[in-house]
Enzyme design. Structure first.
Site, PDB file in Angstrom:
ATOM      1  N   ASP A 186      68.975  17.420  27.580  1.00  0.00           N
ATOM      2  CA  ASP A 186      69.150  16.251  27.893  1.00  0.00           C
ATOM      3  C   ASP A 186      70.581  16.031  28.304  1.00  0.00           C
ATOM      4  OD1 ASP A 186      69.359  13.401  28.253  1.00  0.00           O
ATOM      5  OD2 ASP A 186      68.105  12.972  26.190  1.00  0.00           O
TER       6      ASP A 186
HETATM    7  C1  BGC Z   1      68.548  10.085  28.417  1.00  0.00           C
HETATM    8  C2  BGC Z   1      67.377  10.911  29.364  1.00  0.00           C
HETATM    9  C3  BGC Z   1      67.647  10.546  30.535  1.00  0.00           C
HETATM   10  C4  BGC Z   1      69.226  11.373  30.936  1.00  0.00           C
HETATM   11  C5  BGC Z   1      69.797  11.297  32.499  1.00  0.00           C
HETATM   12  C6  BGC Z   1      69.941  10.514  28.772  1.00  0.00           C
HETATM   13  O1  BGC Z   1      70.712   9.710  27.892  1.00  0.00           O
HETATM   14  O2  BGC Z   1      68.194  10.323  27.034  1.00  0.00           O
HETATM   15  O3  BGC Z   1      65.953  10.178  29.172  1.00  0.00           O
HETATM   16  O4  BGC Z   1      66.855  11.245  31.596  1.00  0.00           O
HETATM   17  O5  BGC Z   1      69.898  10.578  30.177  1.00  0.00           O
HETATM   18  O6  BGC Z   1      70.150   9.845  32.776  1.00  0.00           O
END
Ligand code: BGC
Length: 751
Positions: free
Chosen positions: A266
């Protein structure tokens, strides 16, 4: 000499004829060759730097690619409700483009409420078309974390509380997406069930619960849908961060389930080079600082050069990333995409039509009869608030968004007077131009309410005006609920309570006192408390966040053009302490104590808790009303069945009302005298059937070995004990219409 092949190849790539010739030599460029062979052919051609460039970001949402070999940059985008707005390459600032207004699909929780995996397929197909249009290779969704607490800010992005339902809906979506040559990225692996302290909190959950409740949707994504990519979670599991968690990623996902795609972090979820290298991560995204400072960049290279990390570790990551790219034809050229087509809008609408859930309809107030209505008072901030561009990473720059008021106006089309009053003052927090993520993964947001012009509105006056409008009206439509601001349905924060905010309960009470013909529409992505106002309200519709066509669909349901057929994918508790994560009120259970949250409730998540503890829900899992009625009869349970089923449930369902409608037939399995403690009953099959008035249909639902099994930690296997099982079939987890039994004569063990 060393660079000659590369040079000739890059010349070859400029010219189609030469490219074809070269492809004859370079097997990795030949689409007819298998993905694995192409990867093996390409790997030895890559330099160390080029390999590293494939396994960490070179902008917010891409990796470097290898231009000299015709390997494109790999582009990612959120996910899961459409293709996200373009942001700047190296910051979260919107890029300010005009080609990124897209189809906004209903929120995942609404998709789960359709109980229709085929709609999941269609949903995934729309996302894939639009992703190709925008040159995205991986779409960051679906999110399949199980709803442990209704307060989780991201409940709306997930598929509810039940592993079977979440699995079926995830499989549909992934297949739909990947059939369109776009890799799905199932997230967030695993046990990412709260936003509070998400970057730091450690989750302790027993192995059996992990396997039976929190992992099945991920497992089904791999084993049944062939998902190509995974995203790790921000939190820790048993002391190690999930984005590089040896047990979850190496042992379970890759060794046991045989996952051959890539695991990405993530954004900002990678913490140490050593763990990033060894503990299952393949692609590092969203870390802070210069791209060369990423854990899987310079420090990994130095480790390799020092001989600390074998090249095989790097090669495995590279293979996985390349496999994904080849699998979606990323090197060959994919079919053209499309964006904002009528067909996409029709799918958004169809999903919304099947996913809104009618919760209450006393005295058949709904559907409303326009011939008997002259004045309609529409009330509420959510009647006019656009929702697409909120909630953080799942935000969408919608091509258009039909708000509830706009949908009602269009539908009524002058046949009755419609007034709108805000009624409540929902504070609007300043949208940050650029969200930044710290190492804990928490986005930095500004909690200060915005100053004027909102401050010129007076909440007491707003409420009085709404009450006055309600008094004058033949019917009131109060569009209440939550929104995507902080401490509502949003990433980075959890809700602070189960109650409706901004004085909405009080206003509903005042309104029903002056006009009992009040319909409450809940625009919200998670369960809300409804005591004590529910008693006084004759009709309640859970509309969720229904995508760009939401307002039109809402009007079609309220006025009866569409018969609602959504069913709750999660229990609506009466009060927060009726939920297992909050029953004790102890920080140990939520949001964690001394950095750790303990899932002591074990398997008793969602309705499993209500059943075991005899807690009456406000609305049970699987619940939802229709404008027609259904009858169940002729239950038979036979041994065997399609696709290796151990048993097949067969019954007849008929539509006993005057309108066409769809019923969701739900099969719950209840072990009689189990050898190990088990939940009272669990959903193990369902089917959605559309029936004309008076129509009767035979429904068959197979039950595989897994349906009968629990996870045996000792045997490291799924065990279906021989013995008797009750089969409860019905309209919801609490409205079981017919019951039968099945005797499993021999035990079955599967892995
Ligand atoms: C989120 C993800 C997301 C990523 C990219 C993170 O903060 O938890 O679900 O895909 O950001 O935006």
């Amino acid at each position: 000499m060393k660079f000659l092949p590369a040079l000739t190849l890059s010349i070859a790539l400029c010219c189609p004829a030469l490219r074809a010739q070269e492809a004859a030599k370079a097997r990795y460029l030949d689409p007819a060759v298998s993905v694995d062979e192409r990867v093996e052919d390409l790997l030895p051609r890559l330099t160390l730097e080029e390999k590293l460039g494939l396994i960490h970001a070179d902008s917010k949402f891409s990796t470097a690619g290898v231009p000299r070999l015709g390997i494109p940059k790999m582009w990612m985008s959120d996910g899961p409700h459409g293709v996200r707005e373009e942001i700047s390459l190296n910051s979260w600032r919107p890029a300010g483009r005009t080609d990124d207004f897209v189809t906004w699909m209903p929120a995942s929780i609404l998709l789960a409420s359709t109980w229709n995996p085929e709609l999941g397929m269609a949903y995934g197909g729309v996302i894939a078309d639009e992703a190709r249009m925008r040159n995205k290779h991986i779409m960051l969704g679906p999110g399949v974390n199980i709803q442990r607490t209704p307060l989780n800010g991201r409940t709306f992005e997930y598929l509810g509380e039940d592993p079977w339902l979440a699995s079926r809906m995830a499989i549909g979506t992934i297949r739909g997406m990947q059939a369109g040559d776009v890799a799905a990225c199932v997230k967030h692996f695993a046990v990412n069930n709260q936003e509070v302290e998400r970057g730091r909190v450690n989750v302790e959950v027993d192995e059996r619960t992990l396997r039976e409740i929190y992992l099945p949707a991920f497992e089904a994504a791999v084993r049944e849908a062939g998902v190509l990519s995974f995203m790790g979670a921000y939190n820790k599991f048993r002391g190690q961060h999930c984005c590089h968690n040896d047990y979850l990623l190496n042992k379970v996902l890759k060794d046991e389930w045989g996952f051959r795609g890539l695991v990405m972090s993530d954004w900002g979820g990678t913490h140490t080079t050593d763990e990033a290298v060894r503990a299952g991560l393949d692609l590092e995204m969203g870390s802070r600082g210069a791209y060369d400072d990423y854990k899987l960049a310079r420090s990994f290279r130095e480790g390799i050069e020092r001989g600390e990390y074998p090249m095989a570790l790097l090669d495995d990551k590279v293979r996985r990333c390349l496999r994904v790219l080849f699998a979606i034809k990323g090197v060959d050229g994919r079919p053209a995409g499309s964006q904002n087509t009528r067909a996409h809008q029709a799918t958004a609408r169809k999903v919304a039509e099947e996913g809104m859930v009618l919760l209450k309809n006393a005295n058949a107030l709904l559907p409303l009869d326009l011939t008997k209505i002259k004045r309609i008072a529409v009330i509420g901030d959510n009647a006019v608030r656009t929702q697409a561009h909120g909630g953080q990473s799942s935000e969408i720059k919608a091509f258009y968004e039909i708000t509830p008021l706009a949908g009602l106006l269009a539908h009524v089309d002058g046949r009755a007077d419609i007034t709108h009053s805000l009624g409540v003052l929902a504070p609007k927090y300043r949208r940050l131009e650029a969200l930044t993520y710290d190492v804990t993964g928490a986005a930095q947001t500004n909690e200060e309410p915005a100053p004027a012009p909102e401050s010129t509105l007076n909440p007491a006056e707003l409420a009085d005006r709404a009450v006055a409008a309600a008094k004058e009206a033949d019917v009131v439509i109060f569009v209440a609920g939550l929104n995507h601001e902080r401490h509502n349905d949003t990433e980075s924060s959890d809700r602070l309570s189960l109650e409706l905010p901004y004085g909405q309960p009080e206003l509903i009470a005042r309104i029903t006192a002056v006009n009992p013909r009040t319909v409450v529409v809940l625009v919200a992505g998670s369960p809300v408390a409804m005591d004590p106002w529910l008693e006084k309200v004759p009709a309640v519709l859970q509309a969720w966040y229904a995508g760009m066509e939401g307002g039109n669909v809402l009007a079609s349901i309220l006025f009866g053009d569409i018969n609602p057929s959504g069913r709750l994918p999660c229990t609506f508790p009466r009060k927060l302490t009726d939920n297992p994560a909050h029953a004790s009120g102890l920080a140990r259970h939520y949001p964690g104590e001394a950095g750790t949250v303990h899932y002591d409730e074990g398997l008793l998540v969602g309705y499993r808790w209500n059943d075991a503890k005899n807690v009456e829900p406000l609305f049970p899992f699987g619940y939802g009303l229709s404008y027609t009625t259904f009858d169940y009869s002729g239950l038979k349970i036979a041994a065997g069945g399609d696709a290796g089923a151990l048993a097949t449930v067969e019954l007849e369902v008929s539509n006993t009302g005057a309108r066409a409608g769809a019923e969701v037939v739900q099969v719950y399995l209840e072990p009689v005298a189990p050898a190990v403690p088990r939940p009272v009953q669990e959903l193990k099959g369902f089917a959605k059937v559309l029936l004309q008035p008076g129509e009767k249909r035979t429904v068959r639902i197979p039950l595989g070995a897994r349906a009968f099994s629990y996870y045996s930690v000792e045997r490291k296997a799924w065990v279906a004990d021989a013995g008797e099982y009750r089969i409860n079939v019905g309209h919801s987890s609490r409205e079981l219409k017919v019951r039968g039994a099945f005797k499993l004569t021999t035990a079955v063990e599967t892995r």
